[in-house]
Motif scaffolding. Structure first.
Motif, PDB file in Angstrom:
ATOM      1  N   HIS A  82     -12.669 -59.044  99.226  1.00  0.00           N
ATOM      2  CA  HIS A  82     -13.601 -59.540  98.208  1.00  0.00           C
ATOM      3  C   HIS A  82     -13.134 -60.868  97.635  1.00  0.00           C
ATOM      4  O   HIS A  82     -12.055 -61.359  97.976  1.00  0.00           O
ATOM      5  N   HIS A 110     -12.134 -62.173  94.674  1.00  0.00           N
ATOM      6  CA  HIS A 110     -11.189 -62.517  93.600  1.00  0.00           C
ATOM      7  C   HIS A 110      -9.998 -63.284  94.180  1.00  0.00           C
ATOM      8  O   HIS A 110      -9.563 -63.013  95.303  1.00  0.00           O
ATOM      9  N   ASP A 155      -6.901 -63.162  93.723  1.00  0.00           N
ATOM     10  CA  ASP A 155      -5.707 -62.430  94.159  1.00  0.00           C
ATOM     11  C   ASP A 155      -5.912 -61.772  95.535  1.00  0.00           C
ATOM     12  O   ASP A 155      -5.006 -61.151  96.072  1.00  0.00           O
ATOM     13  N   HIS A 156      -7.101 -61.955  96.122  1.00  0.00           N
ATOM     14  CA  HIS A 156      -7.349 -61.453  97.476  1.00  0.00           C
ATOM     15  C   HIS A 156      -7.713 -62.564  98.471  1.00  0.00           C
ATOM     16  O   HIS A 156      -7.575 -62.388  99.667  1.00  0.00           O
ATOM     17  N   HIS A 203     -16.927 -52.922  93.802  1.00  0.00           N
ATOM     18  CA  HIS A 203     -16.049 -53.655  92.874  1.00  0.00           C
ATOM     19  C   HIS A 203     -16.681 -54.968  92.374  1.00  0.00           C
ATOM     20  O   HIS A 203     -16.742 -55.207  91.166  1.00  0.00           O
ATOM     21  N   ASP A 221      -9.948 -53.829  96.385  1.00  0.00           N
ATOM     22  CA  ASP A 221     -10.208 -53.275  95.056  1.00  0.00           C
ATOM     23  C   ASP A 221     -11.485 -52.470  95.136  1.00  0.00           C
ATOM     24  O   ASP A 221     -12.437 -52.897  95.783  1.00  0.00           O
TER      25      ASP A 221
HETATM   26 ZN    ZN Z   1     -10.689 -57.707  92.522  1.00  0.00          ZN
END
Ligand code: ZN
Length: 633
Positions: A238, A240, A242-243, A325, A348
């Protein structure tokens, strides 16, 4: 033994008259010079597909297509009037015509009859895309990048296919399978896994830890098992940071292969990565990558829909499933070695129906190992319900508006902000809260625009409202876009009661802090925090009750803000499962996996969730450490 193309070609009837055969990723495309065969090849295709279990498409040889001008006329004639605004773009190398339409359902027609007619009349293969209900420069730019580079894209997809089908043989097995944890093991941030098999090297997520300033901000890419030149594919769960935040960096260092994700994930990722670059520029930080690499990322992305099965290497087949998410977020399912081992990586996920998205999927064709996130996996991580949070939010807004105040909501760009917009729109429509304008600042608005491009990814209730009742809550005129300083000033100085949404969610810079400066000293106003507030952030300080805030830069004269506005925080609108939901997800998971590994959570939470699942379900569980490598077969 020939290639898969040789085998397919020899099994076709002679009249097929195939002039070009090529790959488009895992799909196989054949170009014929026989118009009759082209228009009437469905039976032949069905047989081929059932024999080879691959997606195979027949197109007409580009030399026989109707001219572009005549085709355009014809397409306009065939499309019903109700289709609304359209753009028609030709992709001559691939005999395709892209039709962007305001109402794509009408452009397709009942059982695809409009498409069939276009194909019959012009011999081009029509591809339908939605024109976003809210105009988005970013989506226009992304599409432009792809259309402009049609020829490169064709070559790229053919190259990807050659890798997938290189040394093709049916029912390919893997001699061994292992997975390395390069980030987000016993921590949150920098998600990155490396899957290796005897045939393939695949990366799952490539994130950053935006809160860290040292080398812990990045996944461990100098691990001995990782070599960028051997990497076959990247999969992104996804959008975000942090991914996905480090993905453009791979392109800077020479990666030229494919990236798989959903279309909304691609668009929002591009937006957030560009935002990340421009913030770094403003703060005079060393840039990790530039917009050029974000463009490369877009050009190398192959978008998949949910539950669309596709080969990505000779021995790995990928399917993405809804993760609940953020828009387009995915659970990643990998069938390795023709069913020898099936791995699920959740990214997530939220195992709860939200206002916008359906709960994460729990049923899979096969499953042996699950790697699951444990953000709220700790024993005390039971969050208030969505209903409780909604009630509290409504009450706070009502009280603030009644006393003539403004409500400031610092939010993240994607996820919760759209969820809250839906809640506000519904409650204003029902008369639960008085009609006041909702001002949406900058990038939050762009993400809303991306949402209006992909309504198919919403849950069924919202889809029904949009498609059957013609009511799209995101298009409500209570939402107003705020772009610059002047408009911002109008909102804080001239406008009466209203709601303001702006980034950053933790009030570490960005417009949310600017609004705060203007509103904080008036007790009629309210501040509502809805996301996790990191240690040391302004949001955290306000949350813990600090009333004298010095906003001056260090070294300069103090600039004390006396906080008189109400400060509230609501944490139940999260896009993650809480502990209860995570355990329920595990219980419902079908088939039951033999092994579960917990990642993406603080150390104690990962260990805690892993041991609880072991006790409850009697399966092998663990909380891998960073750089651990686990052999799956
Ligand atoms: Zn996330």
């Amino acid at each position: 033994m020939g290639t898969i193309l040789d085998e397919i070609l020899t099994s076709l009837p002679e009249k097929a008259d195939i002039t070009i055969s090529a790959f488009e990723g895992a799909n196989i495309v054949l170009y014929t010079k026989n118009i009759e065969f082209f228009l009437d090849s469905s039976r032949v295709i069905r047989t081929l597909v059932s024999n080879f279990k691959k997606r195979i498409e027949i197109r007409l040889d580009p030399s026989l297509l109707m001219g572009e001008d005549d085709s355009k006329e014809m397409i306009k004639k065939v499309l019903p009037k109700e289709v609304g605004e359209t753009n028609i773009i030709f992709d001559p190398q691939r005999s395709r015509v892209i039709i962007e339409a305001e109402k794509p359902g009408i452009a397709i027609g009942k059982q695809g009859e409009v498409l069939k007619e276009i194909k019959k009349q012009t011999h081009w293969i029509p591809i339908i895309k939605r024109i976003p209900a809210i105009k988005s420069k970013l989506i226009e730019n992304i599409r432009q990048v792809l259309y402009e580079n049609n020829d490169d894209r064709r070559k790229f997809l053919d190259k990807v296919g050659k890798r997938i089908y290189g040394g093709w043989k049916r029912n390919r097995k893997s001699e061994w399978i292992r997975v390395s944890f390069l980030g987000a093991a016993r921590e949150v941030g920098r998600s990155c896994l490396l899957l290796q098999t005897s045939e393939s090297r695949i990366m799952l997520d490539c994130g950053l830890n935006t809160a860290a300033t040292d080398e812990n901000a990045f996944p461990i890419l100098d691990a001995p098992e990782f070599n960028i030149n051997d990497l076959d594919a990247v999969i992104i769960s996804h959008s975000h940071l942090d991914h996905v935040g480090l993905l453009p960096y791979l392109f800077k260092y020479g990666y030229t292969g494919p990236v798989y994700m959903t279309a909304p994930t691609r668009d929002i990722s591009a937006l957030l990565c560009l935002d990340f670059v421009s913030i770094a520029q403003k703060e005079n930080k060393k840039e990790l990558y530039g917009s050029k690499e974000v463009k490369e990322m877009v050009k190398n992305t192959i978008c998949l829909g949910y539950e669309e099965v596709t080969d990505i290497t000779p021995d790995v087949r990928l399917t993405l499933y809804n993760a609940g998410h953020t828009l387009g977020s995915s659970l990643v399912h990998l069938n390795i070695g023709n069913g020898q081992h099936n791995l699920l990586y959740t990214g997530d996920m939220n195992y709860e129906n939200s206002n916008l998205l359906a709960a994460a999927v729990t049923k899979f064709p096969r499953l042996e190992t699950a790697i699951m996130e444990g953000t709220y996996g700790g024993k005390t991580d039971i969050l208030p319900t969505r209903e409780e949070c909604e009630k509290f939010l409504i009450k706070t807004i009502k009280e603030t508006i009644t006393r003539g105040g403004k409500v400031l909501m610092p939010v993240l760009g994607v996820g919760r902000s759209q969820e809250i917009l839906l809640i506000l729109e519904r409650n204003m429509r029902n008369g639960e809260i008085p009609q006041v304008p909702i001002f949406i600042h900058g990038s939050v608005w762009d993400v809303v625009a991306i949402h209006t491009t992909y309504p198919d990814f919403f849950n069924s209730a919202i889809k029904k409202e949009i498609f059957h009742k013609d009511h799209n809550p995101f298009l409500s005129d209570i939402f107003k876009r705020i772009a610059g300083q002047k408009e911002m000033k109008q909102v804080t100085e001239e406008t009466g009661p209203c709601i303001i949404m702006a980034t950053s969610g933790m009030m570490v810079g960005g417009p949310s802090v600017e609004y705060f400066k203007q509103l904080a000293e008036d007790k009629r106003h309210s501040l509502v925090l809805t996301c996790y507030q990191g240690e040391g952030s302004l949001g955290r300080r306000l949350e813990s009750g600090e009333k004298d805030i010095n906003l001056a830069e260090s070294g300069s004269k103090p600039n004390i803000i006396k906080v008189k506005m109400d400060v509230h925080s609501i944490h139940g609108f999260t896009g993650h499962s809480d502990r209860r939901q995570a355990i329920n997800f595990m219980k419902r998971l079908y088939p039951k996996p033999k092994r579960v590994m917990i990642v993406h959570g603080e150390k104690s939470k990962c260990i805690d969730l892993a041991s609880s699942i072991h006790q409850l379900l009697k399966i092998e569980t663990s909380a891998p450490k960073i750089l651990d490598c686990v052999r799956l077969k």
